[in-house]
Design an enzyme around this catalytic site. Structure first.
Site, PDB file in Angstrom:
ATOM      1  N   LYS A 130      35.716 -42.995  10.842  1.00  0.00           N
ATOM      2  CA  LYS A 130      36.486 -42.961   9.602  1.00  0.00           C
ATOM      3  C   LYS A 130      37.896 -42.464   9.873  1.00  0.00           C
ATOM      4  O   LYS A 130      38.113 -41.729  10.845  1.00  0.00           O
ATOM      5  CB  LYS A 130      35.824 -41.986   8.612  1.00  0.00           C
ATOM      6  CG  LYS A 130      34.537 -42.477   8.004  1.00  0.00           C
ATOM      7  CD  LYS A 130      33.976 -41.451   7.026  1.00  0.00           C
ATOM      8  CE  LYS A 130      32.668 -41.912   6.417  1.00  0.00           C
ATOM      9  NZ  LYS A 130      32.787 -43.101   5.576  1.00  0.00           N
ATOM     10  N   ARG A 180      21.934 -46.296   4.753  1.00  0.00           N
ATOM     11  CA  ARG A 180      20.837 -47.255   4.577  1.00  0.00           C
ATOM     12  C   ARG A 180      19.911 -47.261   5.781  1.00  0.00           C
ATOM     13  O   ARG A 180      18.728 -47.555   5.669  1.00  0.00           O
ATOM     14  CB  ARG A 180      21.427 -48.644   4.281  1.00  0.00           C
ATOM     15  CG  ARG A 180      22.296 -49.177   5.363  1.00  0.00           C
ATOM     16  CD  ARG A 180      23.215 -50.303   4.879  1.00  0.00           C
ATOM     17  NE  ARG A 180      24.401 -49.808   4.179  1.00  0.00           N
ATOM     18  CZ  ARG A 180      25.321 -50.596   3.635  1.00  0.00           C
ATOM     19  NH1 ARG A 180      25.193 -51.907   3.685  1.00  0.00           N
ATOM     20  NH2 ARG A 180      26.360 -50.070   3.026  1.00  0.00           N
TER      21      ARG A 180
END
Ligand code: BES
Ligand code: MN
Ligand code: ZN
Length: 500
Positions: free
Chosen positions: A280, A354
């Site tokens: 990020k 996920r």
């Protein structure tokens, strides 16, 4: 904090402070009117002198009011009577709390619960008041070298209801609100703790301590070896770049017979999300310590339902890992095998939530769940879609989705449904594995939901994306404790044991 419900007359209460509301343009609420009558018009006289006109946020603390037994009377401005809703009621409670704290009152008799809030009843106003007071007490001081302020004097709040017949249900409502508030505070504390303290192993220890503290909760911890044995290749792929070991935390709350199928809550517990190799950007990355707020809400909700002794079985599962870049970390293009046997091409290591959830969702099958709800700070796209107001909900079963939406409205912790259509699911196609872990920029929240949907075919399931709602940014930075109220209300409704 002690909460009591009482139906006695306001003016005859022996308390440090009576609290009543005043609407805009100096309109006394019904309760304030009756105090005014007992005080021979003392309040009306003060208002006429211009001490207060009832605007939202105003507070007027009065000493020596004639005709009442209380040491003080606190008047709270409520704004326009026609516009008095959930939010304004909440603001009034906040004003009450700060005025009581400033005054150093040890106890209070709160008559604000008698106010008519649009679409709500007395049980709701009492639940909300107890929840607010608990929440307002919360301070994060675990990492400060000295406590910032002196602890508030307030020890006891009496909720004054009009009728004796209302007292029993309102008593339960105050217990529910207080349990929700304490559950939120537990979730906030875990969320606010930094990534160097709140690691997967730390979360596992917190689960053990919740199990010790709370009768009815038993805890099981699966370490990496145990997960390896189960074939949780997807969950384990996320922590591979981290020095912190991953954990699967399983908390069993048994409030009903053994044969009762449990409701299962599954929380995303990424204790820090750097993005991994798909790293990020630096700005605001500290906030990725909050990437375990889904997990934190499972802790908070389990504590709340255990305190309330709900006659229901619930299993809380937390998939805990840290997402770091490293020589051993999963790389873009790597293909992993989930516990379900399905293979996943990891196109972006930052779509890691996920990956931990899918194995936890497969693990949930063994409990033959009545329903499964997962809670996750899953996608930045959800913040774009719904902002910081509503959670995103998706699911494979309308009755579970609708029950969550209704619970969110009832608990003033609202959620909004997004569609899980087949056409979105097709975006997860991979040339090399059964699926990719991302579906591209379009509808990012929904494709994440579709991904999870591929692991939840065996039971009724819904997914809550709390990326926008689990914490606040800016000078109020901190975990919110949401969606503990929604989840607690959902389970109260399943147990059919709510005050409403
Ligand atoms: N934890 C983040 C989601 C997130 C981002 C929550 C910002 C709140 C604020 C999640 O693991 C993530 O990084 N998601 C990616 C998915 C993408 C790579 C498909 C995202 O949303 O950018
Ligand atoms: Mn991520
Ligand atoms: Zn994440």
């Amino acid at each position: 904090m002690e909460y009591v419900v009482s139906s006695g007359k306001a003016e005859s209460q022996k308390t440090a402070c009576l609290v009543a509301g005043v609407f805009e343009k100096r309109r006394l609420s019904p309760l304030a009117k009756s105090i005014d009558a007992a005080a021979d018009g003392h309040l009306t006289a003060l208002l006429r002198k211009g001490d207060m006109d009832g605007r939202q946020g105003q507070a007027l603390l009065l000493h020596g009011v004639p005709g009442v037994k209380a040491d003080r009377v606190l008047l709270i401005g409520l704004g326009k009577e026609r516009e008095f809703n959930d939010r304004r009621y909440r603001q009034a409670l906040q004003t009450m709390y700060s005025s009581l704290s400033n005054a150093g009152a040890k106890d209070a008799w709160c008559g604000l619960v008698q106010l008519h809030v649009k679409g709500r009843d007395i049980n709701w106003t009492v639940e909300e008041a107890a929840r607010q007071v608990e929440q307002l007490r919360y301070r994060f001081d675990a990492c400060k070298s000295k406590a910032e302020d002196v602890s508030p004097a307030l020890r006891k709040v009496v909720f004054g209801v009009e009728e004796r017949s209302q007292a029993k249900a309102a008593g339960r409502a105050s217990e529910i609100g207080a349990a929700m508030g304490r559950g939120m505070n537990l979730a906030r504390e875990l969320g606010n703790l930094p990534g160097n303290i709140c690691t997967p192993v730390y979360l596992a220890e917190q689960a053990e301590s919740l199990g010790k503290r709370q009768r009815g909760i038993k805890v099981e911890i699966l370490d990496e070896k145990a997960m390896q044995k189960l074939g949780m290749g997807s969950l384990l792929s996320v922590g591979r770049g981290s020095r912190q070991e991953s954990r699967l935390i399983v908390m069993h709350y048994q409030g009903a017979g053994k044969a009762d199928n449990p409701h299962v809550l599954v929380g995303k517990g990424i204790t820090f999300d750097t993005g991994g190799i798909s790293i990020k950007p630096g700005a605001g990355m500290d906030e990725m310590k909050f990437d375990m707020c889904g997990a934190a809400s499972v802790f908070g909700t389990l504590q709340a339902i255990a305190e309330l002794e709900l006659p229901i079985n619930v299993v809380g599962i937390v998939a805990a890992a840290e997402n770091m870049p490293d020589g051993t970390a999963t790389k873009p293009g790597d293909i992993i095998t989930s516990m379900s046997g399905q293979t996943i091409e990891v196109l972006n290591t930052d779509a890691e939530g996920r990956l931990v959830l899918c194995d936890a969702l497969t693990y949930a099958e063994r409990f033959k769940p009545a329903s499964v709800v997962d809670i996750a700070t899953l996608t930045g796209a959800c913040v774009i879609a719904l902002g910081h107001t509503m959670h995103g909900v998706m699911g494979n079963n309308p009755s579970v989705v609708n029950a969550l939406l209704a619970a969110g409205r009832a608990a003033a912790d609202p959620a909004w449904e997004l569609p899980l259509d087949e056409e979105y699911d097709e975006l997860l196609k991979s040339n090399f594995a059964d699926m990719a872990n991302i579906g591209g920029r379009a509808a990012g929240t929904i494709t994440a939901g579709c991904f999870l949907g591929r692991f939840t075919g065996k039971y009724k399931w819904a997914h809550l994306d709390v990326a926008g709602t689990a914490w606040k940014t800016g000078d109020q930075k901190g975990a919110t404790g949401r969606p503990v109220p929604l989840l607690t209300r959902y389970l109260l409704d399943r147990a059919d044991n709510g005050a409403r």
